[in-house]
Design a protein around this motif. Sequence first.
Motif, short mmCIF file in Angstrom:
data_model
loop_
_atom_site.label_atom_id
_atom_site.label_comp_id
_atom_site.label_asym_id
_atom_site.label_seq_id
_atom_site.Cartn_x
_atom_site.Cartn_y
_atom_site.Cartn_z
N ASP A 144 0.82 -1.22 0.00
CA ASP A 144 0.00 0.00 0.00
C ASP A 144 0.85 1.26 0.00
N ASN A 145 2.04 1.17 0.58
CA ASN A 145 2.94 2.32 0.64
C ASN A 145 4.38 1.82 0.57
N PRO A 146 4.87 1.44 -0.63
CA PRO A 146 6.18 0.79 -0.76
C PRO A 146 7.33 1.60 -0.20
N GLU A 147 7.21 2.92 -0.16
CA GLU A 147 8.32 3.77 0.25
C GLU A 147 8.42 3.97 1.75
N ASP A 148 7.56 3.29 2.53
CA ASP A 148 7.57 3.55 3.97
C ASP A 148 8.72 2.85 4.70
N GLY A 149 9.50 2.02 3.98
CA GLY A 149 10.69 1.42 4.59
C GLY A 149 10.45 0.12 5.31
N GLN A 150 9.26 -0.46 5.22
CA GLN A 150 9.00 -1.71 5.93
C GLN A 150 9.69 -2.91 5.31
N GLY A 151 10.03 -2.82 4.05
CA GLY A 151 10.68 -3.95 3.40
C GLY A 151 12.07 -4.19 3.93
N PHE A 152 12.49 -5.45 3.92
CA PHE A 152 13.84 -5.81 4.34
C PHE A 152 14.77 -5.72 3.14
N GLY A 153 15.85 -4.97 3.27
CA GLY A 153 16.79 -4.79 2.18
C GLY A 153 16.23 -3.83 1.15
N GLY A 154 16.62 -4.03 -0.11
CA GLY A 154 16.14 -3.20 -1.19
C GLY A 154 17.12 -2.10 -1.57
N LEU A 155 17.19 -1.82 -2.88
CA LEU A 155 18.14 -0.85 -3.41
C LEU A 155 17.82 0.57 -2.93
N ARG A 156 16.56 0.87 -2.72
CA ARG A 156 16.17 2.24 -2.37
C ARG A 156 16.81 2.70 -1.06
N LYS A 157 16.98 1.81 -0.11
CA LYS A 157 17.55 2.21 1.18
C LYS A 157 18.99 2.70 1.01
N GLU A 158 19.74 2.07 0.11
CA GLU A 158 21.10 2.55 -0.15
C GLU A 158 21.07 3.93 -0.80
N GLN A 159 20.14 4.12 -1.73
CA GLN A 159 20.11 5.37 -2.46
C GLN A 159 19.71 6.55 -1.58
N PHE A 160 18.89 6.29 -0.56
CA PHE A 160 18.43 7.38 0.29
C PHE A 160 19.12 7.39 1.65
N ALA A 161 20.24 6.69 1.75
CA ALA A 161 21.01 6.71 2.99
C ALA A 161 21.52 8.11 3.31
N TRP A 162 21.73 8.95 2.30
CA TRP A 162 22.25 10.30 2.49
C TRP A 162 21.53 11.04 3.61
N ALA A 344 24.93 13.42 -5.44
CA ALA A 344 25.03 12.77 -6.75
C ALA A 344 26.30 11.95 -6.88
N CYS A 345 27.38 12.39 -6.24
CA CYS A 345 28.65 11.68 -6.36
C CYS A 345 28.60 10.28 -5.75
N GLN A 346 27.57 10.00 -4.96
CA GLN A 346 27.38 8.66 -4.42
C GLN A 346 26.96 7.65 -5.49
N PHE A 347 26.60 8.15 -6.68
CA PHE A 347 26.09 7.28 -7.74
C PHE A 347 27.07 7.16 -8.91
N MET A 348 28.36 7.37 -8.63
CA MET A 348 29.36 7.25 -9.68
C MET A 348 29.42 5.82 -10.24
N VAL A 349 29.62 5.72 -11.54
CA VAL A 349 29.80 4.42 -12.20
C VAL A 349 31.03 4.50 -13.09
N PHE A 350 31.60 3.32 -13.41
CA PHE A 350 32.91 3.29 -14.01
C PHE A 350 33.02 2.23 -15.12
N ALA A 351 33.97 2.47 -16.01
CA ALA A 351 34.47 1.40 -16.88
C ALA A 351 35.43 0.56 -16.05
N ASN A 352 35.31 -0.77 -16.17
CA ASN A 352 36.11 -1.69 -15.36
C ASN A 352 36.87 -2.66 -16.25
N ASP A 353 38.08 -3.03 -15.80
CA ASP A 353 38.90 -3.96 -16.56
C ASP A 353 39.25 -5.17 -15.70
#
Length: 681
Positions: A144-162, A344-353
Amino acid sequence: MRHKTFTFSTLAVLIASATQAQAAVYDIVEVSGDSSGVDALQYYDKNTSELTDNVQFYGQGISQSSGEKCFETSCTAANYKVFGESRFGSDGIDIRDEIPYQLDNFQQINDQWSLERYCDASLGFNTCDSWANTRFFGTGYNTDNPEDGQGFGGLRKEQFAWRNNYYANTLPMLDNGSDAFDRVTTFANSATGYDAAVTPSLGTLVDGGDQVSANGAVSAVGSSTLGDYALGVTSSAYFTQNNRYARQFNKRGFVNLGSNMVSLLPIAGNDLVKHTGQTLATDAVEFPAGNLLVVGSAAFSPSELNNNIKLPDDVPISRGDLNNCKTKASNPAQLFGTDQASWACQFMVFANDAVFWNVDGSTNPEAQRLAARPSDRPALDPDDSNRSFQASARAVALVGESELDKKPVMVGYTTDSVDNDYYAVRAAVYKLKEGVDTTQPPKADDWTFSYIPNLNIESGNDRIYRYTIATDINGQGKVIGVAKSARSEERSFAERMYLFDVNNNTFSWLDSSVSSLFFQGSNGFASEINDNGQIVGWVDTETVNQVNGRQRRQRAFTYLSGSDVVTDALPAKSAWLLDDLTNDDVVGGKANQFRIAQATGINDAGVISATALKCDTGYKSLSKSAECEGDERLVAVKLVPRVDATVQPRVEEKETVSRKGGSIGLVTLSLLALFGLRRKR
């Protein structure tokens, strides 16, 4: 009323009547989390009593043997250590992958919408909205309210850790020798493990007591003349300053060598790469004596920082510009500042070798390239700069006809420029060049790479595979891997498995010509191969439509690819579901508490690491698809061979009514997340 029928093969009936006492080929030994204390850690605002029911343990590999043969002489389970991780919920994107789901050279799978789009295009389920929501909002999220944080884990929690603080979801674990896990600490769990020039800008470390903020996973363990080691990948812990929480990097390889905790640094050069670039450690061998040769991947250049692709939808561009992070890179105070633009700098992505590190425990070494990139493979795709070069060494083995001749051979993948039109991930082998001094630690570009044959991304102008990867290599030069089909076959975007010999350049598929277990259109993952040629992994066990249907049930398998007899119970060239090899034919027995979901590692003694479903009260019958009417959860196990055992296949249970009951809920969602994993090898 539920109606069921049971079917037995003639062979199963004969075996059942003749060998009840020694039916199982493997004993199941659970590696519990009792000593790890992870269920006592804080997890957001959840009551810690809930964590005992929700923490899951995953077995990702097994320590090597010292000449034992457990099918010939009884082995002690405690001598072999399972490693892996614990999780409180879905991880969103696997911490062991350089790029999301191994095919995202655009690096744009980073929010709920892009996760759902990936599922629609590459998996085809008609439940992709739920699949994506679980990975983004967490296992058991509030519908009913996916953003309320009740879920265990999930990518969104890392993104909004700021702004919201952060509590780790994935923790590295290692068997302590008593068939129980201990949590592994790394350099990332202490402020002294970071660059002293950076930490003042980051603030105060948040990682201690009952709160851990660094995610991590163990990818390999072993012994060397330098000491025992464990290696893998960790995120930076979070640091707090002026009501914001930031971390230095998303992923960084670690090696715990003896008492030394080593951080594996990216390829030297670019300031942004130096401070925030990712690295992953996947495997290691001692070569030459006194040098731990660690392999994996490392950032060498920022990807194209197009905010419309690289920033998640829920993080407005107005809060920061990724391209500005380039100009801030030489000044950590700006790069890790407390202003909104630094978010924004928390979302840096890179070319990897694909890279290696020479590790002796005394320093934090910088990554060195395994092989020079072809001139037409710059960091960014010349035809579409939003794509970036990606390569990785996933496994290494010492290969040679004699001990004196053995040299390291790595396998994994590199980037192929397909028709000079686009970048794609393609399976590769890395070897030392002729004439290299093998008495000294190797240097950058001492290596050469070659593609594994029969795995072209295109045939003519038709796209055949989304990606191809080598996952492991043994001491005889036998390589295993997977190839993800770009087109639907039998209503599935199949992930096919293969076997390749680097010595004679022969290639074969693990398909129906090998065993009916590997049926046309089936999805499988070949995880590890030991020096006896025994392969373990997991594979579909049903043929229901996945495209416009649901995800298929999968179970662990083993395939005896060698010509030598490992045990009379398992003939050469035979393939088995491990559920059939762990059946002791006792409904109320210990073995019937488990169904083996994924086999992730096997050593030369024949001991297998796996992740299993466990029904504490025991499954209702011996069938592979039997219900659990009590609690069902994911656990790490080791499968220890029995001497002089025989096979008692589990019966097939056919139901005329759809299943209900104990298997539905958080554990089912966790299992779906588990089947999205791609192991380090």
